[in-house]
Design a protein around this motif. Structure first.
Motif, PDB file in Angstrom:
ATOM      1  N   ASN A   4       9.828  21.021   2.381  1.00 58.35           N
ATOM      2  CA  ASN A   4       9.264  20.268   3.515  1.00 58.35           C
ATOM      3  C   ASN A   4       7.847  20.726   3.827  1.00 58.35           C
ATOM      4  OD1 ASN A   4      11.465  18.597   4.009  1.00 58.35           O
ATOM      5  ND2 ASN A   4      12.502  20.130   5.267  1.00 58.35           N
ATOM      6  N   THR A   5       7.627  22.038   3.730  1.00 51.39           N
ATOM      7  CA  THR A   5       6.276  22.558   3.963  1.00 51.39           C
ATOM      8  C   THR A   5       5.315  22.025   2.907  1.00 51.39           C
ATOM      9  OG1 THR A   5       7.162  24.589   4.950  1.00 51.39           O
ATOM     10  CG2 THR A   5       4.893  24.655   4.146  1.00 51.39           C
ATOM     11  N   GLU A   6       5.761  21.974   1.644  1.00 50.58           N
ATOM     12  CA  GLU A   6       4.925  21.467   0.556  1.00 50.58           C
ATOM     13  C   GLU A   6       4.630  19.987   0.739  1.00 50.58           C
ATOM     14  OE1 GLU A   6       2.668  21.904  -2.930  1.00 50.58           O
ATOM     15  OE2 GLU A   6       3.528  23.348  -1.518  1.00 50.58           O
ATOM     16  N   ILE A   7       5.643  19.230   1.177  1.00 50.29           N
ATOM     17  CA  ILE A   7       5.442  17.794   1.419  1.00 50.29           C
ATOM     18  C   ILE A   7       4.404  17.568   2.503  1.00 50.29           C
ATOM     19  CG2 ILE A   7       6.557  15.712   2.336  1.00 50.29           C
ATOM     20  CD1 ILE A   7       9.101  16.612   0.867  1.00 50.29           C
ATOM     21  N   ARG A   8       4.493  18.370   3.576  1.00 49.66           N
ATOM     22  CA  ARG A   8       3.505  18.227   4.659  1.00 49.66           C
ATOM     23  C   ARG A   8       2.104  18.558   4.156  1.00 49.66           C
ATOM     24  NH1 ARG A   8       7.859  20.392   7.736  1.00 49.66           N
ATOM     25  NH2 ARG A   8       7.048  22.518   7.458  1.00 49.66           N
ATOM     26  N   ARG A   9       1.989  19.560   3.271  1.00 46.48           N
ATOM     27  CA  ARG A   9       0.684  19.919   2.705  1.00 46.48           C
ATOM     28  C   ARG A   9       0.138  18.783   1.849  1.00 46.48           C
ATOM     29  NH1 ARG A   9       0.810  25.040  -0.701  1.00 46.48           N
ATOM     30  NH2 ARG A   9      -1.383  24.450  -0.890  1.00 46.48           N
ATOM     31  N   VAL A  10       1.018  18.183   1.052  1.00 44.88           N
ATOM     32  CA  VAL A  10       0.589  17.070   0.200  1.00 44.88           C
ATOM     33  C   VAL A  10       0.132  15.889   1.044  1.00 44.88           C
ATOM     34  CG1 VAL A  10       1.350  15.357  -1.476  1.00 44.88           C
ATOM     35  CG2 VAL A  10       2.044  17.748  -1.738  1.00 44.88           C
ATOM     36  N   ARG A  28      -4.274  13.323   2.669  1.00 48.93           N
ATOM     37  CA  ARG A  28      -4.806  12.032   3.082  1.00 48.93           C
ATOM     38  C   ARG A  28      -5.977  12.176   4.051  1.00 48.93           C
ATOM     39  NH1 ARG A  28       0.997   8.986   4.116  1.00 48.93           N
ATOM     40  NH2 ARG A  28       1.329   8.295   1.964  1.00 48.93           N
ATOM     41  N   ASP A  29      -6.025  13.308   4.730  1.00 51.54           N
ATOM     42  CA  ASP A  29      -7.124  13.518   5.688  1.00 51.54           C
ATOM     43  C   ASP A  29      -8.472  13.581   4.973  1.00 51.54           C
ATOM     44  OD1 ASP A  29      -5.183  13.636   7.632  1.00 51.54           O
ATOM     45  OD2 ASP A  29      -5.100  15.829   7.672  1.00 51.54           O
ATOM     46  N   ALA A  30      -8.440  13.903   3.666  1.00 53.83           N
ATOM     47  CA  ALA A  30      -9.698  14.008   2.916  1.00 53.83           C
ATOM     48  C   ALA A  30     -10.270  12.645   2.563  1.00 53.83           C
ATOM     49  CB  ALA A  30      -9.473  14.821   1.636  1.00 53.83           C
ATOM     50  N   ILE A  31      -9.459  11.600   2.664  1.00 52.30           N
ATOM     51  CA  ILE A  31      -9.916  10.271   2.249  1.00 52.30           C
ATOM     52  C   ILE A  31     -11.150   9.840   3.041  1.00 52.30           C
ATOM     53  CG2 ILE A  31      -9.314   7.814   2.191  1.00 52.30           C
ATOM     54  CD1 ILE A  31      -6.457   8.630   1.548  1.00 52.30           C
ATOM     55  N   ALA A  32     -11.104  10.030   4.363  1.00 48.68           N
ATOM     56  CA  ALA A  32     -12.220   9.595   5.210  1.00 48.68           C
ATOM     57  C   ALA A  32     -13.519  10.296   4.811  1.00 48.68           C
ATOM     58  CB  ALA A  32     -11.900   9.856   6.674  1.00 48.68           C
ATOM     59  N   THR A  33     -13.426  11.615   4.557  1.00 48.96           N
ATOM     60  CA  THR A  33     -14.622  12.369   4.158  1.00 48.96           C
ATOM     61  C   THR A  33     -15.153  11.899   2.807  1.00 48.96           C
ATOM     62  OG1 THR A  33     -13.847  14.305   5.368  1.00 48.96           O
ATOM     63  CG2 THR A  33     -15.542  14.661   3.689  1.00 48.96           C
ATOM     64  N   LEU A  34     -14.244  11.673   1.868  1.00 44.38           N
ATOM     65  CA  LEU A  34     -14.650  11.236   0.538  1.00 44.38           C
ATOM     66  C   LEU A  34     -15.240   9.834   0.561  1.00 44.38           C
ATOM     67  CD1 LEU A  34     -11.631  12.629  -1.513  1.00 44.38           C
ATOM     68  CD2 LEU A  34     -13.930  13.585  -1.342  1.00 44.38           C
ATOM     69  N   VAL A  35     -14.717   8.977   1.423  1.00 47.36           N
ATOM     70  CA  VAL A  35     -15.272   7.631   1.563  1.00 47.36           C
ATOM     71  C   VAL A  35     -16.701   7.702   2.081  1.00 47.36           C
ATOM     72  CG1 VAL A  35     -15.119   5.486   2.890  1.00 47.36           C
ATOM     73  CG2 VAL A  35     -13.077   6.429   1.809  1.00 47.36           C
ATOM     74  N   GLU A  36     -16.951   8.635   3.007  1.00 43.90           N
ATOM     75  CA  GLU A  36     -18.317   8.806   3.508  1.00 43.90           C
ATOM     76  C   GLU A  36     -19.255   9.264   2.386  1.00 43.90           C
ATOM     77  OE1 GLU A  36     -19.699   8.100   6.433  1.00 43.90           O
ATOM     78  OE2 GLU A  36     -17.770   7.152   6.900  1.00 43.90           O
ATOM     79  N   ASP A  37     -18.752  10.169   1.514  1.00 36.21           N
ATOM     80  CA  ASP A  37     -19.560  10.601   0.368  1.00 36.21           C
ATOM     81  C   ASP A  37     -19.868   9.415  -0.541  1.00 36.21           C
ATOM     82  OD1 ASP A  37     -19.564  13.209   1.223  1.00 36.21           O
ATOM     83  OD2 ASP A  37     -17.805  13.772   0.046  1.00 36.21           O
ATOM     84  N   GLN A  38     -18.866   8.555  -0.744  1.00 32.50           N
ATOM     85  CA  GLN A  38     -19.069   7.375  -1.589  1.00 32.50           C
ATOM     86  C   GLN A  38     -20.143   6.464  -1.002  1.00 32.50           C
ATOM     87  OE1 GLN A  38     -15.763   4.684  -1.762  1.00 32.50           O
ATOM     88  NE2 GLN A  38     -16.458   3.703  -3.643  1.00 32.50           N
ATOM     89  N   LYS A  39     -20.071   6.239   0.308  1.00 29.79           N
ATOM     90  CA  LYS A  39     -21.055   5.386   0.964  1.00 29.79           C
ATOM     91  C   LYS A  39     -22.453   5.977   0.837  1.00 29.79           C
ATOM     92  CE  LYS A  39     -17.888   3.375   4.377  1.00 29.79           C
ATOM     93  NZ  LYS A  39     -17.550   3.274   5.815  1.00 29.79           N
ATOM     94  N   HIS A  40     -22.533   7.311   0.970  1.00 33.24           N
ATOM     95  CA  HIS A  40     -23.835   7.964   0.828  1.00 33.24           C
ATOM     96  C   HIS A  40     -24.380   7.769  -0.581  1.00 33.24           C
ATOM     97  CE1 HIS A  40     -27.008  10.943   1.309  1.00 33.24           C
ATOM     98  NE2 HIS A  40     -26.595  11.510   0.186  1.00 33.24           N
ATOM     99  N   GLY A  41     -23.501   7.933  -1.597  1.00 37.96           N
ATOM    100  CA  GLY A  41     -23.925   7.746  -2.977  1.00 37.96           C
ATOM    101  C   GLY A  41     -24.396   6.330  -3.250  1.00 37.96           C
ATOM    102  N   GLU A  42     -23.684   5.351  -2.686  1.00 39.91           N
ATOM    103  CA  GLU A  42     -24.087   3.960  -2.874  1.00 39.91           C
ATOM    104  C   GLU A  42     -25.431   3.686  -2.225  1.00 39.91           C
ATOM    105  OE1 GLU A  42     -20.800   1.900  -1.234  1.00 39.91           O
ATOM    106  OE2 GLU A  42     -19.566   2.036  -3.064  1.00 39.91           O
ATOM    107  N   ALA A  43     -25.661   4.334  -1.071  1.00 39.93           N
ATOM    108  CA  ALA A  43     -26.944   4.134  -0.386  1.00 39.93           C
ATOM    109  C   ALA A  43     -28.087   4.742  -1.185  1.00 39.93           C
ATOM    110  CB  ALA A  43     -26.890   4.760   1.011  1.00 39.93           C
ATOM    111  N   VAL A  44     -27.820   5.908  -1.814  1.00 40.60           N
ATOM    112  CA  VAL A  44     -28.861   6.570  -2.593  1.00 40.60           C
ATOM    113  C   VAL A  44     -29.190   5.763  -3.846  1.00 40.60           C
ATOM    114  CG1 VAL A  44     -29.399   8.606  -3.994  1.00 40.60           C
ATOM    115  CG2 VAL A  44     -28.340   8.866  -1.737  1.00 40.60           C
TER     116      VAL A  44
END
Length: 328
Positions: free
Chosen positions: A83-89, A93-109
């Motif tokens: 259960n602890t491992e499942i919660r970690r996995v 998903r919390d990283a998705i928002a940050t990675l999407v921002e990186d993608q947007k920055h790359g597209e802008a550059v």
């Protein structure tokens, strides 16, 4: 029966079952009963002790924990770990928002034109060397003006030699002024001898180098190449520069034909020959220019020059004399 998922090895299972069936036996009795070597027995007993499946307070009278308690406890502990491992996995998903921002920055550059500014002659030469080293197909060059300096020639010849020996095509166009210097003329002869292709043209052209038709290098300032260069990787711009090079190349004269003209044919570019071919057949300059894919102004300039060289008073006479003189 597979209890390895809760951390019990096959040997440990056999030892545990032995003590469940033989309450009060000692550790020493296991070897004779199960036929296991001492090291395997000791490892299994220590594992069962850590898992709280055996009580080793008295190794001569081992007590096995009741399975409904011991095994259930291990199952519960393993479920908690899962259960602890499942919660970690799921928290990934919390990283998705940050990675999407990186993608947007790359597209802008990348929406900005892919043009790199390199200042200073030494840095430009280093970048040219790097680009030439990693090229795998061809190098295209336009060299307006006079000859290269002695230092530039000494730098360029090894690079050209390396490229040609690697199987790259080297195509360059020079102005006739470059041939005024014996050292420069010798350099160009060496390049041709190694398999390079050199053309000569008196027409104005812009300085540039193109690698693999994907990276173009042009001066920051067209009349001050020592100031630095722009490295252009934008596909649309590079394509236009390649088209420009191809046009200059097609209109220029092969180095051997220019330096060693034959006795029976004059020094004519490919475009001049085409102009002579249509002069007597085209009714209008516009039609002839369209057929040759040049502007009307360019066509008329070529016609006037050819008529002067042939001593002709009109275009029809120029075409006839060109055939008589074996120009076409």
């Amino acid at each position: 029966m597979d209890v390895s998922v809760i951390g019990i090895t096959a040997e440990a299972v056999e030892v545990y079952r032995y003590f469940l069936r033989n309450r009060g036996e000692g550790v020493g009795s296991v070897r004779q009963a199960l036929g296991l070597d001492p090291d395997s027995i000791e490892a299994a007993v220590e594992s069962l002790d850590r898992l709280s499946l055996l009580d080793l307070t008295d190794r001569h009278k081992v007590v096995a924990t009741e399975p409904s308690i011991g095994i259930e406890r291990l199952i519960e502990r393993r479920l908690n770990e899962l259960n602890t491992e499942i919660r970690r996995v799921l928290s990934a998903r919390d990283a998705i928002a940050t990675l999407v921002e990186d993608q947007k920055h790359g597209e802008a550059v990348t929406s900005v034109l892919d043009i790199e500014r390199v200042e200073g002659l030494d840095r430009v030469r280093q970048r040219l060397d790097d680009l030439g080293f990693f090229s795998y197909k061809e190098t295209l060059c336009l060299h307006p003006g006079g000859p290269l300096s002695r230092g530039a020639i000494e730098t360029a010849l090894p690079l050209d030699t390396r490229s040609l020996r690697r199987g790259l095509a080297v195509k360059a166009v020079y102005h006739p002024k470059a041939l005024d210097d014996p050292l420069m003329a010798a350099y160009l002869r060496d390049v041709v001898g190694l398999g390079g292709q050199i053309h000569i043209t008196e027409d104005p052209m812009d300085r540039m180098v193109i690698f693999d038709r994907s990276v173009a290098v042009v001066p920051i300032h067209p009349k001050e190449s020592a100031r630095g260069a722009l490295l252009v990787r934008e596909p649309g711009l590079v394509s236009q520069l390649v088209t420009y090079f191809d046009g200059v190349w097609a209109d220029a004269t092969d180095f051997r034909d220019y330096t060693e003209p034959s006795d029976d044919k004059p020094h004519l570019s490919d475009l001049e020959r085409k102009v002579l071919a249509v002069m007597a057949t085209a009714d209008k300059d516009e039609i002839a220019a369209r057929e040759l894919d040049v502007s009307v102004r360019t066509y008329r300039r070529y016609v006037a020059d050819l008529m002067s060289r042939l001593g002709a008073v009109n275009r029809f006479q120029a075409a006839l004399r060109a055939k008589e003189e074996n120009w076409i």
